[in-house]
Write a protein that holds these residues in place. Structure first.
Motif, mmCIF file in Angstrom:
data_model
loop_
_atom_site.group_PDB
_atom_site.id
_atom_site.type_symbol
_atom_site.label_atom_id
_atom_site.label_comp_id
_atom_site.label_asym_id
_atom_site.label_seq_id
_atom_site.Cartn_x
_atom_site.Cartn_y
_atom_site.Cartn_z
ATOM 1 N N ASN A 73 -6.846 0.599 -1.933
ATOM 2 C CA ASN A 73 -6.622 0.126 -0.857
ATOM 3 C C ASN A 73 -7.637 -1.045 -0.418
ATOM 4 O OD1 ASN A 73 -6.350 -0.975 1.832
ATOM 5 N ND2 ASN A 73 -5.975 1.025 2.734
ATOM 6 N N LEU A 79 -6.549 5.818 1.139
ATOM 7 C CA LEU A 79 -5.530 5.593 -0.013
ATOM 8 C C LEU A 79 -5.932 4.764 -1.103
ATOM 9 C CD1 LEU A 79 -2.532 4.096 2.195
ATOM 10 C CD2 LEU A 79 -2.853 6.443 1.676
ATOM 11 N N TRP A 136 -5.704 5.563 6.031
ATOM 12 C CA TRP A 136 -5.631 4.342 5.240
ATOM 13 C C TRP A 136 -6.942 3.841 4.460
ATOM 14 C CZ3 TRP A 136 -1.103 2.074 5.531
ATOM 15 C CH2 TRP A 136 -0.098 2.283 6.441
ATOM 16 N N ASP A 137 -8.003 4.226 4.830
ATOM 17 C CA ASP A 137 -9.236 3.769 3.760
ATOM 18 C C ASP A 137 -9.353 4.744 2.638
ATOM 19 O OD1 ASP A 137 -10.008 5.997 5.411
ATOM 20 O OD2 ASP A 137 -12.111 5.071 5.773
ATOM 21 N N LEU A 164 0.829 -1.193 0.219
ATOM 22 C CA LEU A 164 -0.024 -0.005 -0.104
ATOM 23 C C LEU A 164 0.785 1.288 0.031
ATOM 24 C CD1 LEU A 164 -2.845 -0.616 2.607
ATOM 25 C CD2 LEU A 164 -3.110 -0.148 0.193
ATOM 26 N N TYR A 170 -6.249 -2.963 3.751
ATOM 27 C CA TYR A 170 -6.130 -2.442 5.215
ATOM 28 C C TYR A 170 -7.201 -1.150 5.233
ATOM 29 C CZ TYR A 170 -4.335 -1.280 9.672
ATOM 30 O OH TYR A 170 -4.293 -0.914 10.998
ATOM 31 N N PRO A 171 -8.523 -1.441 4.980
ATOM 32 C CA PRO A 171 -9.482 -0.295 4.729
ATOM 33 C C PRO A 171 -9.956 0.241 6.241
ATOM 34 C CG PRO A 171 -10.497 -2.228 4.678
ATOM 35 C CD PRO A 171 -9.154 -2.705 4.989
#
Lengths: 369, 536
Positions: A165, A162, A159-160, A128, A168-169
């Motif tokens: 992705n 990116l 993270w969610d 990621l 690993y949301p």
């Protein structure tokens, strides 16, 4: 203020071996029945396991020494611990050791082993971050680009959000887990490498440079929320609770390497060690105050037996062979050559940087409205 | 004038200090004193949820040469006691579900030495299977936002502990607030204000509260009454073994807050005790004991050598950030109590018979005044009568007095708190003890209040120092109670045991109404009242 109050009480007394046991068994110590000379030191917590190691104790005993240690934070050792009680101080950074040497008028210092700062993470996270441009290829393999990282932290990356992705949301910010900058040396080392980048690829060398750097790097600490006080705690979360709790954590390479060398199964498939670019070296530096402590420093630095034991605990030593042999034997994913290494700022500058971030912790208390 | 104010302030501070020290669970020995000491004894101040470890800890004496001696305290009470140094004399170590709140208190870290995590358990939603299926949550990822939406639409109800009394409630509050906040970083004061409307939506479905995680689970097992519980994964898994129809555990995909149970040496502990602490930690983290912890208590092992087994499922648990400032944590609890939660109706049935003369009526007045904001410790602040709460006093002696109601406004509650304080200070004693006639009045009044405002969380506190001497008896009351409409029967009575209370009958009464008893016969009445506030 709080720091000063806490110091005396914050010391952790490590009881090595009850006196009676050592005395009672002294014929087995391999030093021909001579009485052991006790040397007391105050050390950073990263080295506690090394000094507690029965083989290390036995090795010291063969040289007529019994080394007892108390544990304290590197900052505390340099600023507030009463060093009069000790034969040596063994902080985890050169700037701290240099300050102690000057304060105490010690003739010399020993730097028997060191460990670069590294990041423990997971394969999907690395993928990621590679897509986001934070992880990039280099001569030594994939590295974690601190400049790019500071950029995405500034933009509040989550993270969610990116791109692409699905692995690993998590609805939380992309932030390296660290220890508490106010108490812990590993966080200070992390601050040192970030400050280099935030200061336009220059070591912070004057007080005038401090405010701008603090403003850039401060959020990487504050936005994490609560952080732990010792470097072992977040690494343990990484090992036991996995990617959900700790997707990426700033550690000493030695922590990861020691686990691999021990072959205890705690490093599992999918776990990854990568290096920040740039990184800094945590140089464990012993400052002796007595002739016996001088001997401790000398043994640790020059005796191959101690070098081999230190390597088993994941440290790199002056002679690179001990660490390299273990790494080869265990196929440890450690860098054979560290290329992008910067120097930490001098002790006074580090203190100013930390104090600046401390003020940010205090300042954000003002309730809205 | 100024001098008198200073004296009052000093008196209030002294009271607050005394209350902080006395603030242990009322049915426990005074926590401040610490357990008996001895060679090989590790004296531990612990959270009450660790009681389930006692049988395992008992084996440590033989296996590791460590005799664990635990005393229990609530999360906030315990944290304040440790931070102020109140635990230094009586204890060698502390063991709560988390040190996070504690470490935010100024000066607390200096009291602590080595901290070692022993096990882990996330705070989750456990939902009745049928309800989980109805909501379509059995085979898909569910977020806190999904849960809050369904809660706001009234599609399910749940129970959760009071965040000011218990760590599971506090962790859930922090987690839900972090997840519902759009920020993604640790909360600050501004973020709390922004997330408050969404928190209201979520907590509108809360129909059961409690001062302890264990009681919450017991009530659910015995009485049901809600569709699910927010609690530790370990409590929910343990509960499932007792339930005919197990709860479906919902692991929110956007994150949880996990208790990590750090056994922590106090900085004040002697070298011998610190050595003992190291032994204790090494034993607790040995693979065999870690497996025992997992098997016996459903908590996740913390050492990488022991992998969590299948009971914990395969969901990856994202950890939500925890505030790094005490005023944020306190602000969140304050917002929950005074703005977010379903407001309470609390009826206090108070014995003012002749036997209460002297110290006893003084203690009662003091205990009530404590709840009007006189106790400025954190646990005291959070146990005061809350904004939007309706408080009704029903004093009784030979006959029940007339109910006196006080309604606190949504903001600036000080004038009403002052009225309650004045009322409490004016309570006087005479005559006999008509417990059950007074309780009937309370249930009738509760019925009127519920008819006017059915959504409110309504409960009764009965405080008496002796046996029933006048009016109807227990059997008559029981018949009256059983004939009440269901909504009124759901009103629990929490009984404070005091003086010469008839313990058997009072316990029976509490059981009849789904409540419980709090023992103030040896501890302080104020501490018991504070503890009961966690259940209101």
């Amino acid at each position: 203020m709080k720091r000063w109050i806490g110091v005396g009480l914050g010391l952790v007394l490590v009881v090595v071996v009850a006196v009676a046991v050592v005395w009672g068994n002294r014929d087995d110590d391999g030093n021909g029945g001579r009485e052991l000379v006790t040397v007391r030191g105050v050390i950073g917590s990263e080295k506690q396991a090394f000094f507690d190691d029965p083989q290390v104790k036995a090795a010291f005993a063969r040289h007529g020494l019994r080394v007892e240690v108390d544990v304290a934070g590197t900052r505390q050792i340099a600023t507030s611990v009463d060093l009069g009680k000790y034969g040596f101080a063994f902080p985890s950074s050169v700037p701290a050791a240099e300050k102690i040497r000057q304060d105490r008028g010690a003739a010399r210092t020993y730097a028997p082993f060191y460990s670069p700062m590294a990041i423990a993470t997971f394969d999907p996270i690395v993928d990621l971050l590679a897509k986001a441009g934070v992880v990039r290829d280099s001569a030594q393999g994939q590295v974690f680009d601190i400049g790019k990282y500071l950029e995405i932290v500034k933009n509040g990356a989550r993270w969610d959000k990116l791109p692409g992705n699905t692995a690993y949301p998590a609805r939380k910010r992309v932030l390296l887990t660290t220890t508490d900058i106010r108490t812990s040396n590993s966080a200070a080392m992390y601050l040192a490498l970030m400050s280099y980048v935030a200061n336009g690829e220059n070591v912070v060398s004057s007080p005038e440079q401090v405010p701008a750097v603090v403003e850039t790097v401060g959020p990487t600490f504050l936005d994490q929320g609560y952080s732990e006080t010792t470097s072992e705690a977040p690494f343990e979360d990484y090992l036991a609770l996995g990617v959900g709790k700790t997707p990426m954590v700033m550690i000493y390479e030695a922590q990861y390497a020691a686990r691999v060398f021990a072959g205890d199964g705690s490093i599992r498939s999918g776990m990854r060690l990568i290096y920040p670019a740039p990184t800094v070296l945590s140089k464990h530096t012993l400052v002796p105050f007595t002739p016996e402590a001088d001997k401790v420093g000398d043994l640790l630095t020059r005796d191959p037996e101690f070098a081999a034991l230190a390597a088993r605990h994941g440290f790199r030593t002056a002679d690179p062979k001990a660490f390299a042999d273990l790494a080869a034997k265990h196929r440890a994913p450690v860098a054979t050559e560290l290329v992008d290494v910067v120097e930490p700022p001098a002790f006074a500058r580090m203190e100013e940087l930390i104090a600046g971030i401390e003020r940010m912790y205090a300042g954000s208390s003002t309730p809205a409205g | 004038m100024r001098r008198r104010a200073a004296v009052r302030t000093a008196a209030a501070l002294a009271l607050a200090a005394a209350l902080t020290l006395a603030g242990c669970a009322a049915d426990e020995p005074e926590a401040a004193e610490g357990p008996p000491d001895g060679p090989g004894v590790l004296r531990v101040l612990a959270g009450s949820e660790l009681k389930d470890l006692e049988p395992l800890l008992a084996t440590a004496a033989d296996q590791a040469g460590v005799t664990f001696s635990l005393r229990y305290a609530g999360t906030l009470d315990g944290a304040e006691m440790v931070a102020s140094g109140g635990a230094d004399a009586g204890y060698d170590a502390i063991w709560f579900s988390s040190n996070r709140y504690l470490s935010l208190i100024e000066g607390a870290n200096a009291r602590l030495s080595t901290q070692t995590k022993i096990m882990a358990s996330p705070v989750l939603l456990g939902l009745d299977q049928a309800k989980a299926e109805e909501l379509g949550w059995t085979n898909k990822q569910v977020t806190w936002a999904d849960i809050a939406k369904a809660a706001g639409e009234g599609r399910f109800t749940f129970g959760m502990t009071n965040p000011a009394s218990s760590n599971s409630g506090f962790s859930a509050l922090v987690g839900v607030a972090a997840a519902l906040s759009d920020a993604g970083e640790a909360l600050d004061a501004a973020a709390i204000g922004a997330v408050t409307p969404r928190l209201k939506e979520f907590f509108s479905a809360q129909r059961l509260t409690s001062g302890s995680s264990g009681w919450l689970a017991d009530v659910y097992a015995a009485q049901g009454g809600v569709d699910g519980l927010v609690n530790y994964e370990s409590v929910l898994l343990g509960l499932n073994r007792k339930l005919p129809r197990p709860l479906t555990l919902i692991y929110p995909s956007d994150g949880v807050v996990t208790a990590d149970y750090p056994l922590t040496a106090l900085a004040s502990a002697s070298p011998e005790k610190k050595e003992l602490y190291t032994k204790a930690v090494n034993w607790l983290r040995s693979p065999a004991v870690q497996k025992e912890i997992m098997t016996r208590t459903d908590r996740r092992p913390i050492v990488p050598a022991v992998r969590p087994d299948s009971r914990f499922g395969t969901a990856s648990l994202v950890e939500l950030p925890f505030p790094n400032r005490r005023d944020t944590a306190d602000g969140l609890i304050d917002a929950y109590l005074n703005q977010v939660r379903v407001p309470a109706q609390a009826l206090f049935v108070l014995d003012t018979s002749g036997s209460m003369a002297g110290d006893r009526i003084e203690a009662l007045r003091g205990a009530l005044v404590t709840l009007t904001g006189a106790d400025t410790s954190a646990s005291g602040t959070f146990s005061r009568f809350r904004n939007r709460e309706k408080v009704t006093m029903i004093p009784f002696s030979t006959r029940p007095g007339s109910p006196q109601g006080f309604t606190l406004p949504g903001s600036r509650p000080e004038p009403v708190l002052a009225e309650i304080k004045g009322y409490a200070e004016g309570l006087d004693v005479s005559g006999g003890t008509a417990i059950y006639d007074a309780l009937r009045v309370a249930y009738e009044e509760a019925g009127r209040q519920l008819a006017a405002d059915p959504g409110r969380y309504t409960s009764i506190v009965l405080m008496t120092d002796g046996e029933n001497t006048d009016g109807s008896d227990y059997e008559e009351f029981e018949r009256f109670y059983r004939a009440l409409p269901e909504a009124q029967r759901r009103v629990r009575t929490f009984v404070v045991l005091f003086g010469e209370s008839d313990v058997a009958e009072m316990t029976e009464l509490a059981r009849l109404t789904g409540g419980t008893t709090f023992d103030a016969r040896s501890g302080s009445l104020a501490a018991a009242f504070k503890e009961i506030r966690g259940y209101q």
